[in-house]
Design an enzyme around this catalytic site. Structure first.
Site, PDB file in Angstrom:
ATOM      1  N   ASP A 139       0.989  -1.268   0.494  1.00 58.62           N
ATOM      2  CA  ASP A 139      -0.437  -0.744   0.039  1.00 58.62           C
ATOM      3  C   ASP A 139       0.999   1.188  -0.071  1.00 58.62           C
ATOM      4  OD1 ASP A 139      -1.976   1.277  -0.085  1.00 58.62           O
ATOM      5  OD2 ASP A 139      -2.605   1.507   2.380  1.00 58.62           O
ATOM      6  N   GLN A 146      -3.934  -4.860   6.324  1.00 53.77           N
ATOM      7  CA  GLN A 146      -3.300  -4.205   7.843  1.00 53.77           C
ATOM      8  C   GLN A 146      -4.422  -4.366   8.450  1.00 53.77           C
ATOM      9  OE1 GLN A 146      -4.104  -1.273   4.325  1.00 53.77           O
ATOM     10  NE2 GLN A 146      -2.539  -0.122   4.326  1.00 53.77           N
ATOM     11  N   ARG A 149       1.702  14.353  10.045  1.00 58.90           N
ATOM     12  CA  ARG A 149       0.911  13.722   9.440  1.00 58.90           C
ATOM     13  C   ARG A 149       0.441  12.274   9.561  1.00 58.90           C
ATOM     14  NH1 ARG A 149      -1.682  10.002   5.047  1.00 58.90           N
ATOM     15  NH2 ARG A 149      -3.143  10.640   3.728  1.00 58.90           N
ATOM     16  N   ASP A 152      -2.201   9.797   9.624  1.00 58.80           N
ATOM     17  CA  ASP A 152      -2.866   9.077   8.364  1.00 58.80           C
ATOM     18  C   ASP A 152      -3.740   8.856   8.964  1.00 58.80           C
ATOM     19  OD1 ASP A 152      -2.896   7.496   6.006  1.00 58.80           O
ATOM     20  OD2 ASP A 152      -2.642   6.047   6.974  1.00 58.80           O
ATOM     21  N   LEU A 164      -8.984   5.920  14.914  1.00 57.87           N
ATOM     22  CA  LEU A 164      -8.056   4.779  15.871  1.00 57.87           C
ATOM     23  C   LEU A 164      -8.332   4.074  16.693  1.00 57.87           C
ATOM     24  CD1 LEU A 164      -5.774   7.313  17.101  1.00 57.87           C
ATOM     25  CD2 LEU A 164      -6.041   5.475  15.222  1.00 57.87           C
ATOM     26  N   GLU A 197     -12.955   2.311  17.927  1.00 58.13           N
ATOM     27  CA  GLU A 197     -13.866   1.459  16.919  1.00 58.13           C
ATOM     28  C   GLU A 197     -14.814   0.554  18.434  1.00 58.13           C
ATOM     29  OE1 GLU A 197     -10.840  -0.377  16.449  1.00 58.13           O
ATOM     30  OE2 GLU A 197     -11.589   0.534  14.810  1.00 58.13           O
ATOM     31  N   GLU A 232      -5.337  13.711   9.276  1.00 59.81           N
ATOM     32  CA  GLU A 232      -6.060  13.450   8.112  1.00 59.81           C
ATOM     33  C   GLU A 232      -7.036  12.542   7.586  1.00 59.81           C
ATOM     34  OE1 GLU A 232      -5.988  10.551   4.526  1.00 59.81           O
ATOM     35  OE2 GLU A 232      -5.599   9.548   6.268  1.00 59.81           O
TER      36      GLU A 232
HETATM   37  C1  BGC Z   1      -3.233   7.184   3.025  1.00 57.63           C
HETATM   38  C2  BGC Z   1      -3.421   5.744   1.977  1.00 57.63           C
HETATM   39  C3  BGC Z   1      -3.362   4.615   2.381  1.00 57.63           C
HETATM   40  C4  BGC Z   1      -4.293   4.933   3.237  1.00 57.63           C
HETATM   41  C5  BGC Z   1      -4.248   3.202   4.060  1.00 57.63           C
HETATM   42  C6  BGC Z   1      -4.847   6.555   3.773  1.00 57.63           C
HETATM   43  O1  BGC Z   1      -5.385   7.453   4.766  1.00 57.63           O
HETATM   44  O2  BGC Z   1      -3.596   8.109   2.557  1.00 57.63           O
HETATM   45  O3  BGC Z   1      -2.758   6.379   0.472  1.00 57.63           O
HETATM   46  O4  BGC Z   1      -3.570   3.879   1.482  1.00 57.63           O
HETATM   47  O5  BGC Z   1      -4.111   5.293   4.350  1.00 57.63           O
HETATM   48  O6  BGC Z   1      -2.732   3.607   5.027  1.00 57.63           O
END
Ligand code: BGC
Ligand code: MG
Length: 565
Positions: free
Chosen positions: A73, A181, A211, A213, A218, A220, A255
């Site tokens: 990913d 993941q 950032r 991500d 985190l 639920e 994000e």
């Molecule tokens: C990233 C993606 C990624 C996802 C899972 C996101 O928000 O920007 O590129 O695939 O997280 O890790």
């Protein structure tokens, strides 16, 4: 190519709110420059182009994950948060990147995928083998795949459940993204400690922030939808407290792909702030909507909604990034319209979004690229550019998933677009060779050689923007207009009186999404009798009359940035 921008010693400016006056540039290490000819971009390559970024006017870099990873990913599947993927380089090279960036007054933001790891991470391997061991509770395990029924699926193209069965532990584990993941279990305090240690590790190496991500996901719960649940915000506050206490001046960027109020929640509130910045997911798709619908109404609405945030917080505004152009935060009707305009070939879609780059989305129209950037640069917050968009790079929709928009940066018309000296067949992804965006024409060197190129236009506008702090620091107020295609707002900054060049200013920004020339009456009592000057060339425009109105004419898809005095 040489870039003669002077190196600014002694390095970083000390403004604690530097992020509100910065232009950010997202650069994927793998895609930018390959220094050793193995076909893969690397840290040494990035270091060699810092002069270019400084010349362009970039103040801060955001680099997506470069940690050890199977790259299923794009690196967001981490196997070791403390080591660098060998093909990208070494820790020594990373330290050099920090030093060389800081010498140029360039800050460095790295990505922290903290919601999940790769299933190949040692934590997960231990967790599946030893349920009672030290990592047994590091992930979200369950005997059934029925928990958390209100949690939506994000990667709709590949996943049909957020649970996957692990044949070793003989239980299901929860995953918000790909099934490789697994989500970390934030109910476990040891997970908090591990993440905080990773954060300290990179801050000690000198990075200027993270950032965060996928930060809404985190925690639920049975009742909630697993997006921005209360304990998630609690964790972010804890992280912020540590950063402010031990690393003042470093920043956190959320994000959070959510609706305006939910994104804004990631700023927190005084005295308990959360992130310094958050990506403006609500505004982004509406820019694209306005360009094709020729109507400004949706933007006016969303801009009026998102302005109320804590004083020190800032929006991270963007047009494109390394992911699909997400359409999750628009209504079904708008989504279908956007698919029709921008993703008429099903191959252009990914999940709930569009996997294309800016220039192809805008049909390689120079007027639209200028309009879109002029708007981006005038919005409240700090603009984030995606590498290659400054030269109008194309994409390759025949590549899988989001690789369509992650192809090598195009530097020259030479072999591999000057990205790498490798055998062309060995590149991690092929360079763009399409008819319209062929790297022999679309490349930095060719843009430099042509004084009216998009690249020169971008650099000029970036530098004009920089000399008006009101863009980063001022408030926004939408102003009413007589034409449905016109967006007009004022940006107003009263000055802090503390730092040099922090002058108070009011600007009137006007954008026409009409595909034809128009005349528009702009009315605002607060602007009565004010004079207007264009901030690019200084020309005098008609003034607001005693009723607070002025009539302006604009060419098709044109804009003005006007000083009010
Ligand atoms: C990233 C993606 C990624 C996802 C899972 C996101 O928000 O920007 O590129 O695939 O997280 O890790
Ligand atoms: Mg390399």
């Amino acid at each position: 190519m040489s870039f003669t921008a002077p190196i600014q010693l002694p390095g970083l400016t000390l403004d604690p709110h530097w992020y509100r006056r910065s232009l950010f540039y997202e650069v994927m290490v793998r895609s930018f420059v390959d220094s050793n000819g193995d076909g893969v971009g690397d840290l040494a390559g990035l270091i060699s182009r810092l002069d270019y970024l400084q010349w362009l006017g970039v103040d801060a870099l955001w680099i997506p994950p470069f940690f050890t990873s199977p790259l299923k990913d794009g690196g967001y599947d981490v196997t070791d948060y403390r080591s660098i993927l060998p093909e990208f380089g070494t820790l020594e090279e990373f330290k050099e990147l920090v030093t060389k960036a800081h010498e140029r007054n360039l800050r460095l933001i790295i990505d922290l995928p903290l919601n999940h790891t790769s299933d190949q991470h040692d934590w997960f391997q231990q967790s599946r083998k030893h349920p009672d061991g030290a990592y047994g509770d590091f992930y979200v395990w369950s005997d059934t795949d029925e928990k958390y029924p209100h949690v939506r699926i994000i990667f709709t193209d590949t996943e049909d459940s957020n649970w996957a069965f692990d044949s070793v532990r003989r239980q299901f584990y929860f995953h918000r993204f790909f099934s490789h993941q697994p989500d970390l279990n934030f109910d476990n305090p040891k997970v908090h400690d591990s993440i905080l240690e990773i954060v300290r590790y990179w801050l000690d190496l000198g990075v200027d922030g993270f950032r965060l991500d996928a930060v809404p996901y985190l925690y639920e719960s049975e009742e909630g939808n697993g997006e921005g649940e209360p304990p998630t915000h609690e964790f972010v506050r804890k992280l912020r407290t540590m950063v402010d206490r031990d690393y003042p001046g470093r920043i956190l960027i959320a994000e959070a792909n959510q609706w305006p109020r939910e994104v804004a929640a990631f700023f927190g509130s005084e005295p308990e702030p959360e992130c310094h910045m958050a990506f403006d997911f609500p505004v982004m798709p509406r820019i694209f909507y306005s360009l094709r619908s020729q109507r400004a109404g949706e933007l006016v609405r969303v801009l009026s909604e998102t302005t109320d945030i804590p004083a020190a917080a800032g929006w991270a505004v963007f047009l494109r990034n390394h992911d699909e152009l997400t359409l999750e935060m628009v209504s079904e009707e708008y989504r279908q319209a956007m698919y029709g305009w921008y993703a008429y070939d099903p191959r252009m879609r990914a999940n709930v979004g569009i996997r294309r780059r800016l220039a192809p989305l805008l049909d390689n129209s120079r007027a639209e690229m200028e309009l879109a950037h002029a708007l981006l640069f005038a919005l409240p917050g700090s603009p984030f550019l995606y590498y290659g968009d400054e030269i109008g790079m194309g994409d390759n929709i025949w590549l899988p998933d989001r690789d369509s928009t992650r192809t090598p940066m195009q530097w020259t018309p030479d072999r591999n677009a000057g990205f790498s000296a490798a055998d062309p067949g060995k590149l991690f992804l092929p360079v763009v060779q399409s008819l319209v965006f062929n790297y022999t024409q679309t490349n930095v060197e060719s843009h430099l050689a042509q004084s009216n190129s998009l690249l020169h236009w971008m650099r000029n506008v970036i530098h004009v923007r920089k000399s008006h702090p009101v863009f980063g620091l001022g408030t926004l107020r939408a102003v009413s207009t007589s034409h449905e295609s016109v967006l007009a707002f004022t940006r107003e900054y009263t000055g802090s009186g503390t730092s040099l060049g922090d002058q108070p200013e009011t600007l009137l920004c006007v954008f026409s999404f009409s595909h034809n020339p128009i005349a528009v009456r702009i009315e605002d009592p607060a602007l009565t009798s004010l004079h207007l000057y264009d901030i690019f060339g200084g020309s005098v425009f008609p003034s607001f009359d005693e009723e607070g109105a002025v009539t302006l004419t604009l060419g098709a898809q044109n804009f003005y940035w006007l000083h009010c005095g």
